[in-house]
Design a protein around this motif. Structure first.
Motif, PDB file in Angstrom:
ATOM      1  N   ARG A  39      62.876 103.556 -12.496  1.00  0.00           N
ATOM      2  CA  ARG A  39      63.166 102.318 -13.229  1.00  0.00           C
ATOM      3  C   ARG A  39      63.077 102.547 -14.739  1.00  0.00           C
ATOM      4  NH1 ARG A  39      60.805  99.693  -9.039  1.00  0.00           N
ATOM      5  NH2 ARG A  39      58.709  99.939  -9.832  1.00  0.00           N
ATOM      6  N   THR A  40      62.039 103.248 -15.156  1.00  0.00           N
ATOM      7  CA  THR A  40      61.846 103.506 -16.587  1.00  0.00           C
ATOM      8  C   THR A  40      62.997 104.324 -17.153  1.00  0.00           C
ATOM      9  OG1 THR A  40      59.446 103.443 -16.301  1.00  0.00           O
ATOM     10  CG2 THR A  40      60.275 104.483 -18.301  1.00  0.00           C
ATOM     11  N   LEU A  41      63.404 105.369 -16.434  1.00  0.00           N
ATOM     12  CA  LEU A  41      64.522 106.190 -16.899  1.00  0.00           C
ATOM     13  C   LEU A  41      65.817 105.378 -16.976  1.00  0.00           C
ATOM     14  CD1 LEU A  41      63.880 109.524 -14.979  1.00  0.00           C
ATOM     15  CD2 LEU A  41      63.632 109.121 -17.434  1.00  0.00           C
ATOM     16  N   ALA A  42      66.044 104.514 -16.001  1.00  0.00           N
ATOM     17  CA  ALA A  42      67.256 103.691 -16.000  1.00  0.00           C
ATOM     18  C   ALA A  42      67.268 102.710 -17.171  1.00  0.00           C
ATOM     19  CB  ALA A  42      67.375 102.936 -14.680  1.00  0.00           C
ATOM     20  N   GLU A  43      66.113 102.158 -17.497  1.00  0.00           N
ATOM     21  CA  GLU A  43      66.029 101.187 -18.590  1.00  0.00           C
ATOM     22  C   GLU A  43      66.107 101.851 -19.960  1.00  0.00           C
ATOM     23  OE1 GLU A  43      62.365  99.179 -17.877  1.00  0.00           O
ATOM     24  OE2 GLU A  43      63.127  98.116 -16.110  1.00  0.00           O
ATOM     25  N   GLN A  44      65.540 103.029 -20.113  1.00  0.00           N
ATOM     26  CA  GLN A  44      65.431 103.660 -21.423  1.00  0.00           C
ATOM     27  C   GLN A  44      66.520 104.685 -21.705  1.00  0.00           C
ATOM     28  OE1 GLN A  44      61.473 105.216 -21.703  1.00  0.00           O
ATOM     29  NE2 GLN A  44      60.533 103.202 -21.813  1.00  0.00           N
ATOM     30  N   ARG A  45      67.497 104.810 -20.820  1.00  0.00           N
ATOM     31  CA  ARG A  45      68.550 105.795 -21.040  1.00  0.00           C
ATOM     32  C   ARG A  45      69.436 105.360 -22.211  1.00  0.00           C
ATOM     33  NH1 ARG A  45      70.685 102.297 -17.464  1.00  0.00           N
ATOM     34  NH2 ARG A  45      72.915 101.906 -17.568  1.00  0.00           N
ATOM     35  N   ASP A  46      70.160 106.285 -22.771  1.00  0.00           N
ATOM     36  CA  ASP A  46      71.140 105.992 -23.807  1.00  0.00           C
ATOM     37  C   ASP A  46      72.353 105.386 -23.100  1.00  0.00           C
ATOM     38  OD1 ASP A  46      72.864 105.859 -25.907  1.00  0.00           O
ATOM     39  OD2 ASP A  46      72.834 107.999 -26.374  1.00  0.00           O
ATOM     40  N   LYS A  47      72.452 104.077 -23.120  1.00  0.00           N
ATOM     41  CA  LYS A  47      73.466 103.378 -22.328  1.00  0.00           C
ATOM     42  C   LYS A  47      74.887 103.661 -22.811  1.00  0.00           C
ATOM     43  CE  LYS A  47      70.377  99.797 -20.686  1.00  0.00           C
ATOM     44  NZ  LYS A  47      69.106  99.943 -21.256  1.00  0.00           N
ATOM     45  N   LYS A  48      75.046 104.052 -24.055  1.00  0.00           N
ATOM     46  CA  LYS A  48      76.375 104.413 -24.563  1.00  0.00           C
ATOM     47  C   LYS A  48      76.818 105.770 -24.029  1.00  0.00           C
ATOM     48  CE  LYS A  48      75.689 101.845 -28.827  1.00  0.00           C
ATOM     49  NZ  LYS A  48      75.467 101.945 -30.253  1.00  0.00           N
ATOM     50  N   ARG A  49      75.853 106.627 -23.775  1.00  0.00           N
ATOM     51  CA  ARG A  49      76.167 107.987 -23.350  1.00  0.00           C
ATOM     52  C   ARG A  49      76.108 108.164 -21.838  1.00  0.00           C
ATOM     53  NH1 ARG A  49      73.112 113.376 -25.595  1.00  0.00           N
ATOM     54  NH2 ARG A  49      74.430 114.861 -24.539  1.00  0.00           N
ATOM     55  N   TYR A  50      75.180 107.461 -21.188  1.00  0.00           N
ATOM     56  CA  TYR A  50      74.979 107.626 -19.747  1.00  0.00           C
ATOM     57  C   TYR A  50      75.175 106.290 -19.034  1.00  0.00           C
ATOM     58  CZ  TYR A  50      72.729 111.943 -21.221  1.00  0.00           C
ATOM     59  OH  TYR A  50      72.470 113.148 -21.783  1.00  0.00           O
ATOM     60  N   ALA A  51      76.074 106.282 -18.070  1.00  0.00           N
ATOM     61  CA  ALA A  51      76.319 105.078 -17.278  1.00  0.00           C
ATOM     62  C   ALA A  51      75.589 105.198 -15.946  1.00  0.00           C
ATOM     63  CB  ALA A  51      77.812 104.913 -17.037  1.00  0.00           C
ATOM     64  N   LEU A  52      75.114 104.078 -15.465  1.00  0.00           N
ATOM     65  CA  LEU A  52      74.452 104.042 -14.163  1.00  0.00           C
ATOM     66  C   LEU A  52      75.532 103.850 -13.106  1.00  0.00           C
ATOM     67  CD1 LEU A  52      71.784 104.028 -12.604  1.00  0.00           C
ATOM     68  CD2 LEU A  52      71.719 101.559 -12.913  1.00  0.00           C
ATOM     69  N   LYS A  53      75.870 104.925 -12.391  1.00  0.00           N
ATOM     70  CA  LYS A  53      76.951 104.874 -11.408  1.00  0.00           C
ATOM     71  C   LYS A  53      76.537 104.095 -10.171  1.00  0.00           C
ATOM     72  CE  LYS A  53      79.673 108.921 -12.407  1.00  0.00           C
ATOM     73  NZ  LYS A  53      80.250 110.126 -11.822  1.00  0.00           N
ATOM     74  N   ASP A  54      75.465 104.492  -9.551  1.00  0.00           N
ATOM     75  CA  ASP A  54      74.985 103.801  -8.367  1.00  0.00           C
ATOM     76  C   ASP A  54      73.518 104.103  -8.164  1.00  0.00           C
ATOM     77  OD1 ASP A  54      75.047 106.425  -7.535  1.00  0.00           O
ATOM     78  OD2 ASP A  54      75.995 106.017  -5.619  1.00  0.00           O
ATOM     79  N   LYS A  55      72.935 103.320  -7.319  1.00  0.00           N
ATOM     80  CA  LYS A  55      71.531 103.516  -6.974  1.00  0.00           C
ATOM     81  C   LYS A  55      71.468 103.609  -5.458  1.00  0.00           C
ATOM     82  CE  LYS A  55      67.078 101.843  -8.377  1.00  0.00           C
ATOM     83  NZ  LYS A  55      66.343 100.825  -9.085  1.00  0.00           N
ATOM     84  N   ARG A  56      71.080 104.783  -4.968  1.00  0.00           N
ATOM     85  CA  ARG A  56      71.062 105.026  -3.528  1.00  0.00           C
ATOM     86  C   ARG A  56      69.641 105.175  -3.023  1.00  0.00           C
ATOM     87  NH1 ARG A  56      73.969 110.388  -3.450  1.00  0.00           N
ATOM     88  NH2 ARG A  56      73.389 110.359  -5.616  1.00  0.00           N
ATOM     89  N   THR A  57      69.470 104.771  -1.794  1.00  0.00           N
ATOM     90  CA  THR A  57      68.191 104.984  -1.122  1.00  0.00           C
ATOM     91  C   THR A  57      68.299 106.309  -0.376  1.00  0.00           C
ATOM     92  OG1 THR A  57      67.872 102.623  -0.841  1.00  0.00           O
ATOM     93  CG2 THR A  57      66.581 104.072   0.571  1.00  0.00           C
ATOM     94  N   ILE A  58      67.322 107.171  -0.585  1.00  0.00           N
ATOM     95  CA  ILE A  58      67.308 108.449   0.111  1.00  0.00           C
ATOM     96  C   ILE A  58      65.978 108.612   0.818  1.00  0.00           C
ATOM     97  CG2 ILE A  58      68.909 109.534  -1.493  1.00  0.00           C
ATOM     98  CD1 ILE A  58      66.451 111.016  -2.658  1.00  0.00           C
ATOM     99  N   ARG A  59      65.954 109.491   1.785  1.00  0.00           N
ATOM    100  CA  ARG A  59      64.723 109.838   2.501  1.00  0.00           C
ATOM    101  C   ARG A  59      64.451 111.311   2.275  1.00  0.00           C
ATOM    102  NH1 ARG A  59      61.303 106.573   4.851  1.00  0.00           N
ATOM    103  NH2 ARG A  59      62.217 104.738   5.751  1.00  0.00           N
ATOM    104  N   LEU A  60      63.245 111.620   1.900  1.00  0.00           N
ATOM    105  CA  LEU A  60      62.821 112.993   1.698  1.00  0.00           C
ATOM    106  C   LEU A  60      61.701 113.260   2.683  1.00  0.00           C
ATOM    107  CD1 LEU A  60      62.961 115.578  -0.017  1.00  0.00           C
ATOM    108  CD2 LEU A  60      61.255 114.564  -1.509  1.00  0.00           C
ATOM    109  N   GLN A  61      61.951 114.177   3.603  1.00  0.00           N
ATOM    110  CA  GLN A  61      60.940 114.502   4.594  1.00  0.00           C
ATOM    111  C   GLN A  61      60.274 115.806   4.207  1.00  0.00           C
ATOM    112  OE1 GLN A  61      62.412 114.797   8.557  1.00  0.00           O
ATOM    113  NE2 GLN A  61      60.399 114.767   9.469  1.00  0.00           N
ATOM    114  N   THR A  62      58.968 115.763   4.114  1.00  0.00           N
ATOM    115  CA  THR A  62      58.226 116.962   3.723  1.00  0.00           C
ATOM    116  C   THR A  62      57.349 117.423   4.849  1.00  0.00           C
ATOM    117  OG1 THR A  62      56.459 115.654   2.760  1.00  0.00           O
ATOM    118  CG2 THR A  62      58.216 116.335   1.298  1.00  0.00           C
TER     119      THR A  62
END
Length: 62
Positions: A39-62
């Motif tokens: 969330r912090t990275l998405a809010e503080q990114r340089d919005k002119k340079r980086y666009a938020l394409k999509d937000k996906r849910t992933i599962r990481l099994q360790t």
């Protein structure tokens, strides 16, 4: 001596149960921390340079 031995949990069983519980708690805590960082990275990114394409849910099994 046999009078003092109970049919309760052994120390090993208690340790294993505690370890499993702590693993679950750590997993939840790690998930919360990573979501907050995301969330912090998405809010503080340089919005002119980086666009938020999509937000996906992933599962990481360790």
């Amino acid at each position: 001596m046999q009078d003092y031995i109970t049919n309760g949990l052994t120390l090993k069983e208690i340790e294993q149960s505690l370890f499993r519980h702590m693993q679950k708690q750590y997993g939840h805590l790690l998930q919360q921390v990573l979501e907050e960082i995301d969330r912090t990275l998405a809010e503080q990114r340089d919005k002119k340079r980086y666009a938020l394409k999509d937000k996906r849910t992933i599962r990481l099994q360790t």
